[in-house]
Design an enzyme around this catalytic site. Structure first.
Site, PDB file in Angstrom:
ATOM      1  N   GLY A 278      13.822 -25.519  31.844  1.00  0.00           N
ATOM      2  CA  GLY A 278      14.190 -25.515  30.427  1.00  0.00           C
ATOM      3  C   GLY A 278      13.983 -26.903  29.860  1.00  0.00           C
ATOM      4  NE  ARG A 279      18.210 -31.442  31.359  1.00  0.00           N
ATOM      5  CZ  ARG A 279      19.427 -31.589  30.865  1.00  0.00           C
ATOM      6  NH1 ARG A 279      19.618 -32.447  29.886  1.00  0.00           N
ATOM      7  NH2 ARG A 279      20.440 -30.891  31.334  1.00  0.00           N
ATOM      8  CB  CYS A 345      37.582 -37.078  11.018  1.00  0.00           C
ATOM      9  SG  CYS A 345      39.100 -38.026  10.905  1.00  0.00           S
TER      10      CYS A 345
END
Length: 420
Positions: A278-279, A345
């Site tokens: 995949g990667r 945040c």
């Protein structure tokens, strides 16, 4: 034909296939994912060269990036798919991939998912437990449909990778313990509507020491050979994925070493092999473009605040992952040490910490490299932030492959209860 990949011209502007990156950011806005189909093809060809002397097929690991156009492109090149949810199955079918080329992996297949996959005649189920086998057997018998079953073996190998992406140790939730495989494989031959197709292994991601692959494959083959001597049919072996990517240098993996391992073990064997990269197929092909909102300086730190955030790229805060970050155009030769952070945040909303980078100003553009895998696919809408647009560059033309979900789209999913 323009150069493939991301490169700079004589004016130090970043390009992809002859297209100025800044012009794509102006056209589509930021944050923006850009994928180079040429690099995808190049990575596919390199992997195919490593396995072309064995009986092997590539099944693209969809979890790395499930954009329909990316799945469709790999299918066009000849890939099947490795999926871990029925949602990924639906995406593959929508992208034009035949279910007969889809391997259904994953430890938590729900009964409804199993039934749908069976009805659509997926290539095989890679199962993770005897309990899962029992569930599939019941469903297959009720439907009178044959399920092709591959046992995923847990080899208890701990590769030198991040703990959260290591899957080959006995303490993880993945696979069947080595000592239980023979009894379960024997059971496969006793059940109606169950067709044993072999064994599989996957020991994790981001593996650079290929000795771990050798050990896992050697032990798997030895186990398969033993099962065949006992009279059981073992036509196929699934060798998973996991080849590491050099994020800091944008270097390709050393496939020559991997090729040697595969040939040494399997060139003279009759096993049909499946590989699930995949990667290593998609990571290098992607960049995330972000705009500088402003610089912030304190007594102790320099912050570059950008409009991409952990909802677009969670790998740095989740995995302590490194991504090379550079200005689209280097307008200053001066360098600073800064934290590159998003607007969310959370203190964990960072893309890089204490990073050396050329000075940048508000509205300058940065490229976050090697973000083709496990970036957009892990997105969220935290802080009510919309998605990044995604673009593919193919044959020197840019195509939008994924729209940004607007705030109105997000609100439309919800319903307000009218309280008295």
């Amino acid at each position: 034909m323009s150069e493939i990949g991301f490169y700079r011209d004589e004016n130090d502007d970043l390009y992809v296939q002859g297209i100025k990156i800044s012009s794509l950011a102006e056209k589509y806005g930021t944050p923006l994912f850009i994928y180079d189909a040429g690099l995808m093809r190049q990575s596919y060809d390199i992997f195919m060269d490593a396995i072309n002397k064995v009986k092997g097929n590539i099944h693209y690991a969809v979890k790395a990036n499930d954009a329909l156009s990316i799945i469709s492109y790999f299918a066009k090149l000849g890939c099947g798919a490795d999926i871990v949810s029925i949602g990924e199955f639906e995406k593959c079918v929508a992208a034009g991939m035949s279910p007969q080329k889809i391997i259904f992996s994953g430890v938590g297949k729900d009964n409804n998912e199993i039934e749908l996959a069976l009805k659509n005649n997926v290539l095989q189920f890679n199962i993770e437990s005897e309990e899962e086998l029992n569930d599939i057997s019941k469903i297959a018998s009720r439907l009178k449909l044959t399920a092709n079953i591959c046992l995923r073996v847990n080899p208890d190998i701990a590769p030198k990778t991040h703990k959260k992406i290591s899957t080959g140790e006995k303490e993880t939730k993945f696979g069947i313990d080595f000592q239980n495989v023979v009894s379960i494989y024997e059971k496969l031959h006793q059940l109606d509507y169950i067709n044993p197709v072999g064994l599989g292994v996957h020991i994790g991601s981001q593996i650079f020491d290929f000795n771990f692959f050798y050990r896992a494959y050697f032990n798997l083959k030895k186990l398969a050979d033993d099962l065949k001597l006992r009279g059981y049919k073992v036509p196929a072996l699934d060798l998973g994925g996991g080849i590491g990517i050099h994020y800091s240098k944008n270097l390709k993996p050393d496939f020559s070493n991997y090729k040697k391992i595969v040939l040494d073990l399997f060139e003279k064997s009759d096993y049909q092999l499946s590989f699930e990269p995949g990667r290593s197929l998609i990571a290098e092909a992607g960049v995330l473009i972000t705009k500088v909102i402003r610089n912030k300086k304190t007594k102790d730190k320099h912050f570059i605040i950008v409009d991409a955030a952990m909802n677009n790229l969670i790998r740095p805060t989740l995995y302590d992952a490194y991504h090379k970050i550079e200005p689209i155009k280097k307008t200053s030769k001066s360098e600073i040490i800064a934290d590159i952070v998003g607007p969310i945040c959370e203190t964990g909303d960072f893309l890089a910490l204490d990073r050396k980078i050329n000075k940048v100003n508000s509205s300058d553009l940065l490229a976050i490299r090697t973000t083709g895998a496990y970036a957009s696919v892990m997105k969220s809408n935290y802080n009510a932030r919309k998605d990044a647009i995604e673009v593919m560059v193919y044959n020197e033309k840019d195509f939008r492959i994924k729209k940004s979900e607007t705030i109105k789209d997000m609100i439309a999913k919800e319903e307000i209860i009218i309280f008295d």
